[in-house]
Enzyme design. Structure first.
Site, PDB file in Angstrom:
ATOM      1  N   ASP A  15       0.875  -1.237   0.025  1.00  0.00           N
ATOM      2  CA  ASP A  15      -0.125   0.030  -0.015  1.00  0.00           C
ATOM      3  C   ASP A  15       0.841   1.232  -0.027  1.00  0.00           C
ATOM      4  OD1 ASP A  15      -2.192   1.604   0.200  1.00  0.00           O
ATOM      5  OD2 ASP A  15      -2.210   1.400   2.204  1.00  0.00           O
ATOM      6  N   THR A  16       1.141   1.788  -1.041  1.00  0.00           N
ATOM      7  CA  THR A  16       2.051   3.058  -1.196  1.00  0.00           C
ATOM      8  C   THR A  16       1.245   4.386  -1.128  1.00  0.00           C
ATOM      9  OG1 THR A  16       1.571   3.183  -3.554  1.00  0.00           O
ATOM     10  CG2 THR A  16       3.408   1.704  -2.601  1.00  0.00           C
ATOM     11  N   PRO A  17       2.002   5.360  -0.742  1.00  0.00           N
ATOM     12  CA  PRO A  17       1.200   6.899  -0.346  1.00  0.00           C
ATOM     13  C   PRO A  17       0.985   7.401  -1.857  1.00  0.00           C
ATOM     14  CG  PRO A  17       3.521   6.617   0.652  1.00  0.00           C
ATOM     15  CD  PRO A  17       3.277   5.524  -0.265  1.00  0.00           C
ATOM     16  N   LYS A  34      48.136  27.570   4.420  1.00  0.00           N
ATOM     17  CA  LYS A  34      48.208  26.366   3.503  1.00  0.00           C
ATOM     18  C   LYS A  34      49.179  26.714   2.311  1.00  0.00           C
ATOM     19  CE  LYS A  34      44.031  26.215   1.738  1.00  0.00           C
ATOM     20  NZ  LYS A  34      43.375  27.216   2.564  1.00  0.00           N
ATOM     21  N   SER A  86      39.542  22.886  -0.220  1.00  0.00           N
ATOM     22  CA  SER A  86      38.912  21.489  -0.526  1.00  0.00           C
ATOM     23  C   SER A  86      37.936  21.390   0.487  1.00  0.00           C
ATOM     24  CB  SER A  86      39.972  20.375  -0.916  1.00  0.00           C
ATOM     25  OG  SER A  86      40.780  20.440   0.093  1.00  0.00           O
ATOM     26  N   SER A 132      40.540  29.311   4.454  1.00  0.00           N
ATOM     27  CA  SER A 132      41.187  30.442   3.695  1.00  0.00           C
ATOM     28  C   SER A 132      41.851  31.231   4.699  1.00  0.00           C
ATOM     29  CB  SER A 132      40.249  31.292   3.006  1.00  0.00           C
ATOM     30  OG  SER A 132      40.708  32.639   2.324  1.00  0.00           O
ATOM     31  N   GLY A 133      43.131  31.566   4.613  1.00  0.00           N
ATOM     32  CA  GLY A 133      43.805  32.233   5.575  1.00  0.00           C
ATOM     33  C   GLY A 133      44.736  31.167   6.587  1.00  0.00           C
TER      34      GLY A 133
END
Length: 636
Positions: free
Chosen positions: A116-118, A481, A549, A477-478
């Site tokens: 029985d599916t919705p 790296k 990343s 960032s900063g």
């Protein structure tokens, strides 16, 4: 002693009856079907009626059902059969079906599993789940309302997932005085729509789930004008697809290699189509190796023949290479293999599809890494219109190109559910996020081949007297790296190591200048850089990359491109407030002012590495110290 003999005889008779009963039911075929349609069309009521009429309700269940029916105000002594199926509290309170409810019942001729599916559009993924294993769909229509948007939507979805047996059950005929013209008008409307989506045949039946008309017997006295089968009669006699599967070419995806000792080696799996006998010629796909079947082994011993639907172990006459994920097939009619396809995608996750992100794709016994391209279009399941789309949201359905990291064995979904249907799994959460149906392989997948090269990556590395590696710097960032990556390269250069530094900003001036900063663009940015880093590592270089990343999935995607031990994830772990205080480029300030959208750490997430090879705390060591630590780990 004598007084107990009749008891033993009775027990023996009962045992014989039970054995006969079990034998009778064991040989029955099984039909899986779904009921679907618009909200309040009577799906749950119909299933409750089927269970009631087939005497599959225990006395205590019936008593509880009668009590519940009185409590919810059913007229007179009538039973509200929907209460038998709507098991969730929320379903009873709202009068709707939310989850897929599976029920089993049996008749003298066949066993059944009904889902029985919705009916609500927001539960499309639930409906598709129920339909994925069904042989038949009962599409219910309220006779007072006719063909509705949800009728068209569920018919399309049922056809999309491969259901070829459709019953059009025009329900609640008692509420239109069993009017023949109403029934015929609805059938004509539905036939016109069904033809437009490829449904060429269906069985219309006028019913009343509440009153029981044409459910078990036909014609009902109320519909003398109807000369077709009852619903039960049609369900008992419709041809099950398993019979069709046996007529198709032989296919068996290998589940596992069965080797209990040195004297036995077999390949176990479920036969998805066709038949196989000892002596048959078979081909292993995708390798193309051929052999013949020496024997077929099951739990009950060796077999003279095995057919679709049986789980067996096949022993081959030759020692051919065959493993999990391969397919043993008829030698003269094997399936295809490819790594690029067009497919229908049904998205089942609360998080949107991200084009370019790597997901696990599972098809039969094969599991590979796959990426989904931006959809060619999304299908409006209410109007069947094709819409432009950049992604797919929850319950969205679209057509897109799929690329796998290696060829997989497949058949178009229309020809084989087993080798044409797949699921998509999130690599981080292991949650199933989508389902797909292959339409065809792309021509370029068949025309582009690997060129054999004589100089290997090992020879490239030996010439440089070093082991190739990818040092993958990730952080906000900063965070530092680029500064630390640059120092690492300088030190390695002094040591006569062959290196190359790929910096995030520099790459965006050339290779990736066409990409923006949306989530999809960031994923493509990392994918391209990963491919370049892999090529450089193949050339024997030590590759240093400095990219934010931000997503774990993409970092893991690059890791998977390289041999084990060559990828070093280096987390430059700098607190946000420290990185923002540095703000050398003024980017954080722009992001805080709303002038820079999708900035990592402000309005776009950063997913920290969970188990990096190296973690650098920039608040506790200098750039020089960080570079020395990284080089010691690399060369140590």
């Amino acid at each position: 002693m004598t007084s107990t003999e009749p008891v033993y005889q009775a027990d023996a008779l009962i045992a014989e009856d039970i054995d006969a009963y079990l034998a009778q039911h064991q040989n029955k075929t099984l039909l899986r079907f779904i009921t679907c349609g618009s909200v309040d069309d009577g799906k749950s009521t119909l299933i409750g009626r089927l269970l009631y009429d087939s005497k599959m309700i225990f006395e205590d269940q019936l008593a509880a059902l009668e009590a519940d029916s009185k409590r919810v105000g059913t007229q007179g002594d009538a039973i509200d059969f929907a209460l038998l199926v709507d098991g969730l509290a929320a379903e009873r309170e709202q009068g709707i079906t939310i989850d897929v409810a599976y029920r089993f019942f049996t008749t003298e001729k066949r066993k059944f599993i009904v889902a029985d599916t919705p009916g609500h559009e927001q539960y499309t993924r639930n409906m598709v789940t129920g339909a994925s294993t069904a042989d038949l769909a009962v599409i219910l229509i309220d006779a007072r309302k006719g063909v509705l948007t949800q009728t068209r939507r569920h018919s399309f979805l049922a056809h999309l997932v491969g259901i070829r047996h459709i019953v059009l059950a025009v329900n609640k005929m008692d509420l239109v005085d069993y009017d023949q013209s109403t029934f015929e008008h609805i059938v004509a409307d539905y036939r016109s729509f069904a033809k437009s989506i490829g449904i060429t045949d269906f069985t219309p039946i006028p019913i009343s789930g509440f009153k029981g008309d044409n459910i078990t017997n036909a014609p009902s006295p109320n519909t003398p004008w109807y000369d077709g089968p009852s619903l039960i009669n049609h369900l008992e006699t419709v041809e099950v697809d398993n019979t069709t599967a046996q007529a198709q070419p032989f296919r068996m995806p290998v589940q596992w290699v069965n080797r209990p000792n040195l004297d036995f080696r077999g390949f176990s799996g479920l036969i998805t189509s066709g038949t196989v006998k000892p002596g048959d010629a078979v081909r292993i796909v995708p390798s193309g190796k051929t052999s013949t079947v020496k024997s077929i082994v099951s739990f009950d011993g060796e077999l003279d023949e095995a057919v679709a639907g049986e789980a067996v172990t096949i022993c081959l006459a030759d020692e051919v290479d065959c493993s999990r994920g391969n397919v043993i097939a008829a030698a003269g009619n094997p399936p295809e293999s490819a790594d690029q396809f067009e497919a229908n995608i049904i998205w089942m996750s609360d998080d949107d599809l991200i084009p370019g992100r790597a997901y696990w794709l599972k098809l039969a016994t094969q599991t590979v890494s796959a990426t989904i391209a931006q959809p060619k279009y999304e299908i409006d399941v209410n109007s069947m219109e094709h819409l432009a789309a950049k992604t797919l949201k929850l319950n969205g359905i679209g057509v897109a190109e799929v690329t796998t990291d290696k060829p997989i064995v497949f058949e178009p979904y229309e020809a084989s559910r087993s080798l044409g249907g797949f699921i998509l799994i999130d690599k981080l959460t292991n949650a199933t996020v989508g389902a797909g149906m292959i339409n065809f392989s792309l021509r370029r997948a068949q025309n582009v081949h690997w060129q054999a090269l004589e100089i290997t990556r090992e020879q490239h590395a030996a010439m440089k007297n070093q082991k190739p590696a990818v040092l993958w710097f990730t952080g906000l960032s900063g965070s530092g790296k680029s500064t630390i990556a640059n120092m690492v390269e300088k030190k390695l250069h002094r040591m006569n190591r062959h290196t190359f530094l790929l910096d995030g900003d520099n790459v965006r001036h050339g290779l990736n200048k066409d990409l923006g900063f949306t989530e999809a663009d960031r994923i493509e940015n990392i994918r391209r850089v990963g491919e370049v880093a892999k090529l450089m590592a193949d050339a024997g270089l030590i590759v240093i990359t400095a990219f934010i990343s931000p997503f774990r999935a993409e970092r893991e995607m690059v890791r998977a491109m390289l041999p084990e031990g060559e990828f070093f994830e280096i987390h430059i772990d700098t607190p946000l407030e420290v990185a923002e205080a540095r703000d050398v480029k003024g980017l954080y300030q722009k992001a805080r002012e709303g002038k820079l959208k999708n900035f990592t750490g402000i309005d776009s997430p950063y997913e920290k590495p969970e188990n990096p090879e190296i973690r650098i705390d920039t608040t506790a060591m200098t750039v020089e110290q960080a570079a020395d630590l990284i080089i010691d780990r690399l060369l140590g």
